[in-house]
Write a protein that holds these residues in place. Structure first.
Motif, PDB file in Angstrom:
ATOM      1  N   UNK A  51       0.832  -1.370  -0.020  1.00  0.00           N
ATOM      2  CA  UNK A  51      -0.108   0.111   0.026  1.00  0.00           C
ATOM      3  C   UNK A  51       0.889   1.352   0.061  1.00  0.00           C
ATOM      4  N   UNK A  52       0.367   2.361  -0.680  1.00  0.00           N
ATOM      5  CA  UNK A  52       1.192   3.614  -0.672  1.00  0.00           C
ATOM      6  C   UNK A  52       1.029   4.212   0.626  1.00  0.00           C
ATOM      7  N   UNK A  53      -0.219   4.672   0.875  1.00  0.00           N
ATOM      8  CA  UNK A  53      -0.579   5.187   2.265  1.00  0.00           C
ATOM      9  C   UNK A  53      -1.725   3.953   2.859  1.00  0.00           C
ATOM     10  N   UNK A  54      -1.667   4.011   4.126  1.00  0.00           N
ATOM     11  CA  UNK A  54      -2.272   3.093   4.936  1.00  0.00           C
ATOM     12  C   UNK A  54      -3.855   3.218   4.607  1.00  0.00           C
ATOM     13  N   UNK A  55      -4.311   4.343   4.344  1.00  0.00           N
ATOM     14  CA  UNK A  55      -5.939   4.376   4.095  1.00  0.00           C
ATOM     15  C   UNK A  55      -6.118   4.645   2.548  1.00  0.00           C
ATOM     16  N   UNK A  57      -7.931   4.834  -0.477  1.00  0.00           N
ATOM     17  CA  UNK A  57      -8.881   4.003  -0.855  1.00  0.00           C
ATOM     18  C   UNK A  57      -8.853   3.473  -2.594  1.00  0.00           C
ATOM     19  N   UNK A 143      -0.190  20.387   3.387  1.00  0.00           N
ATOM     20  CA  UNK A 143       0.383  19.316   3.117  1.00  0.00           C
ATOM     21  C   UNK A 143      -0.506  18.113   3.100  1.00  0.00           C
ATOM     22  N   UNK A 144      -1.753  18.331   3.077  1.00  0.00           N
ATOM     23  CA  UNK A 144      -3.066  17.694   2.652  1.00  0.00           C
ATOM     24  C   UNK A 144      -3.708  18.096   1.508  1.00  0.00           C
ATOM     25  N   UNK A 145      -3.847  17.333   0.520  1.00  0.00           N
ATOM     26  CA  UNK A 145      -4.611  17.706  -0.651  1.00  0.00           C
ATOM     27  C   UNK A 145      -5.867  16.755  -1.198  1.00  0.00           C
ATOM     28  N   UNK A 147      -6.167  14.053  -2.870  1.00  0.00           N
ATOM     29  CA  UNK A 147      -6.001  12.710  -2.303  1.00  0.00           C
ATOM     30  C   UNK A 147      -4.845  12.444  -1.252  1.00  0.00           C
ATOM     31  N   UNK A 148      -4.425  11.498  -0.652  1.00  0.00           N
ATOM     32  CA  UNK A 148      -3.719  11.258   0.479  1.00  0.00           C
ATOM     33  C   UNK A 148      -2.164  11.557  -0.064  1.00  0.00           C
ATOM     34  N   UNK A 152      -0.861  20.667  -1.369  1.00  0.00           N
ATOM     35  CA  UNK A 152      -1.534  21.922  -2.205  1.00  0.00           C
ATOM     36  C   UNK A 152      -0.253  22.863  -2.210  1.00  0.00           C
ATOM     37  N   UNK A 166       3.627  14.289  -2.884  1.00  0.00           N
ATOM     38  CA  UNK A 166       4.334  14.733  -1.691  1.00  0.00           C
ATOM     39  C   UNK A 166       5.613  13.502  -1.088  1.00  0.00           C
ATOM     40  N   UNK A 167       6.462  13.820  -0.861  1.00  0.00           N
ATOM     41  CA  UNK A 167       7.734  12.807  -0.443  1.00  0.00           C
ATOM     42  C   UNK A 167       7.147  12.027   0.828  1.00  0.00           C
ATOM     43  N   UNK A 168       7.362  10.769   0.699  1.00  0.00           N
ATOM     44  CA  UNK A 168       6.917   9.873   1.935  1.00  0.00           C
ATOM     45  C   UNK A 168       7.711   8.715   2.093  1.00  0.00           C
TER      46      UNK A 168
ATOM     47  N   UNK B  41      -9.913  19.615   4.649  1.00  0.00           N
ATOM     48  CA  UNK B  41      -9.207  18.689   3.606  1.00  0.00           C
ATOM     49  C   UNK B  41      -8.146  17.974   4.425  1.00  0.00           C
ATOM     50  N   UNK B  45      -8.010  14.006   5.575  1.00  0.00           N
ATOM     51  CA  UNK B  45      -6.658  13.150   5.316  1.00  0.00           C
ATOM     52  C   UNK B  45      -6.234  12.618   6.484  1.00  0.00           C
ATOM     53  N   UNK B  48      -8.438   9.639   7.230  1.00  0.00           N
ATOM     54  CA  UNK B  48      -8.386   8.547   6.394  1.00  0.00           C
ATOM     55  C   UNK B  48      -7.067   7.776   6.758  1.00  0.00           C
ATOM     56  N   UNK B  52      -6.987   4.039   8.050  1.00  0.00           N
ATOM     57  CA  UNK B  52      -6.454   2.917   7.325  1.00  0.00           C
ATOM     58  C   UNK B  52      -5.417   2.270   8.131  1.00  0.00           C
ATOM     59  N   UNK B  56      -5.434  -2.115   9.083  1.00  0.00           N
ATOM     60  CA  UNK B  56      -4.231  -2.800   9.044  1.00  0.00           C
ATOM     61  C   UNK B  56      -3.821  -3.438  10.526  1.00  0.00           C
ATOM     62  N   UNK B 135       3.278   8.397   8.079  1.00  0.00           N
ATOM     63  CA  UNK B 135       2.293   9.414   8.058  1.00  0.00           C
ATOM     64  C   UNK B 135       2.027  10.139   9.220  1.00  0.00           C
ATOM     65  N   UNK B 138       3.732  13.264   8.906  1.00  0.00           N
ATOM     66  CA  UNK B 138       3.033  14.585   8.497  1.00  0.00           C
ATOM     67  C   UNK B 138       1.814  14.988   9.357  1.00  0.00           C
TER      68      UNK B 138
END
Lengths: 168, 253
Positions: A51-55, A57, A143-145, A147-148, A152, A166-168, B41, B45, B48, B52, B56, B135, B138
């Motif tokens: 998964x990229x981000x835990x949540x 979708x 830092x939140x747009x 999508x996860x 912006x 964004x860098x993760x 937003x 985020x 979410x 998520x 897990x 995460x 952030x």
């Protein structure tokens, strides 16, 4: 009778045909979501996805598309495995993938750094280069747009809001 | 893994999952109500990400338990008394300042805990934690930045942030308290909560000081969430979160 891609390289090639649902400029292999594809002697295709981000979708859609793509090419026995380690990072994106992002209008991520302080002063923020005009006279709005995976920004030079992967 | 450690691991995974599920649900209540669009937003985020992460952790909890419960069964079909989250995360949001101060107190703890879990001996747990840790970095940049802005902002924002800090502080003891579950897992699967305390206090007091706020003195600390003794607020939250799954058992869409 559909032809059956037989080697793992060919299977990887099939999966390269699946665009990311949220960032369709990139496919799921170059995004680093597909970690491994294995064709067992019994004909079962095992695909490791991370998964990229835990949540995120989009993960469920991506998994459905992997199964559909393989099925359409004669592999109806597919096993998906979620692997967590090593954790997905934007550092896996190739220069080519970053160029595709920019052409699509999304600023490419910088290096994922973990040694900065947890709550830095706002002045430490990196100024992402505007994907439209290339200017670094930009400001991060959040830092939140949408999508996860995106932040912006606003470009003061061409006065255009834009997104950054964004860098993760 | 022995059955004592297996039972403790199941409990521990419920704690990790429930903290994030309940806080994620609380944050999601801001969706459509944020003070500005960017914050609306951002909070959605973070919600979410937390939900998520909970998915897990609870999925792994179900596997460790070995009774056929998946993450949905654990999230939707347990009553408040079986939830293992700290009370801090189930409290109503209050105003934006209170939501942010609570988030910062949680994030500062969570980012350190996940960092410790990332190096844990349990490879699957460590993998989930490694992702969640990225995460969480952030999240704390967001909540910490807002604590600085609210505390060092206007007279009104300072007053509200300080009030929130004073009212929420007695709920922070539960984050760092260790019980039998922690003792069974400490050093092998999970970091010792007591070992996280100095780093947590350092992060919190540093931001509080820069925000021109005053760190409350330690006094009475609430407890009981980890044992299923919750405030009345959790039941109302679960009512709303679980009603669809409970009204239509096994529904798929």
């Amino acid at each position: 009778m559909v032809s059956r891609a037989s080697t793992e390289t060919e299977l990887f090639g099939l999966l390269r045909g699946i665009p990311d649902p949220e960032v369709p400029a990139l496919d799921i292999v170059e995004l680093g979501i597909v970690r491994r594809v294995e064709l067992g002697p019994d004909g079962v295709v095992t695909v490791d996805v991370t998964p990229t981000y835990s949540g995120c979708p989009a993960m469920r859609v991506i998994e459905q598309e992997i199964v559909a793509m393989l099925c359409a090419n004669g592999h109806d026995r597919v096993e998906l495995r979620t692997v967590y380690s090593p954790a997905w990072t934007t550092d896996w994106l190739s220069d080519e993938a970053k160029a595709k992002l920019k052409a699509y209008g999304i600023a490419a991520p910088g290096r994922a750094v973990v040694d900065q302080p947890l709550v830095p002063l706002t002045s430490a923020v990196r100024h992402a280069a505007c994907p439209y005009c290339g200017s670094s006279n930009t400001e991060r709005k959040s830092e939140f747009g949408a999508t996860a995976c995106k932040a912006i920004h606003y470009c003061h030079h061409c006065q255009q809001p834009f997104e950054e992967f964004k860098a993760l | 893994m022995g059955s004592i450690q297996g039972g403790a691991l199941f409990e521990y995974l419920l704690r990790l999952g429930d903290d994030r599920l309940v806080l994620g649900h609380r944050l999601s209540e801001w969706c459509g109500h944020g003070p500005v669009l960017e914050e609306d937003i951002a909070l959605a985020n973070v919600a979410l990400d937390l939900i998520g992460q909970a998915t897990h952790f609870l999925k792994l909890a179900g596997q460790v338990e070995g009774k056929g419960r998946d993450e949905d069964a654990l999230a939707y079909l347990r009553d408040a008394i079986d939830y293992r989250n700290v009370k801090l995360v189930e409290l109503p949001n209050g105003d934006f300042g209170r939501t942010i101060v609570r988030q910062f107190l949680f994030d500062a703890w969570s980012v350190l805990l996940l960092d410790g879990l990332e190096r844990a001996a349990h490879s699957e747990l460590a993998g989930i934690a490694a992702k969640a840790h990225k995460e969480a970095r952030y999240h704390i940049r967001h909540s910490g930045d807002w604590v600085l802005r609210l505390g060092d902002g206007t007279e009104e924002s300072h007053r509200r942030a300080q009030t929130a800090l004073d009212e929420l502080w007695p709920y922070t003891g539960e984050l760092l308290a260790a019980d039998e579950v922690d003792r069974v897992l400490a050093g092998t699967v999970a970091p010792d909560p007591a070992a996280l305390e100095p780093a947590w206090r350092h992060v919190v007091s540093d931001v509080v000081r820069r925000a021109t706020l005053t760190l409350p003195a330690d006094g009475y600390m609430h407890s009981g969430g980890r044992q299923g003794r919750h405030t009345e607020h959790l039941g109302h939250l679960l009512d709303e979160m679980q009603i669809l799954a409970r009204s239509h058992p096994g529904a798929k869409w």
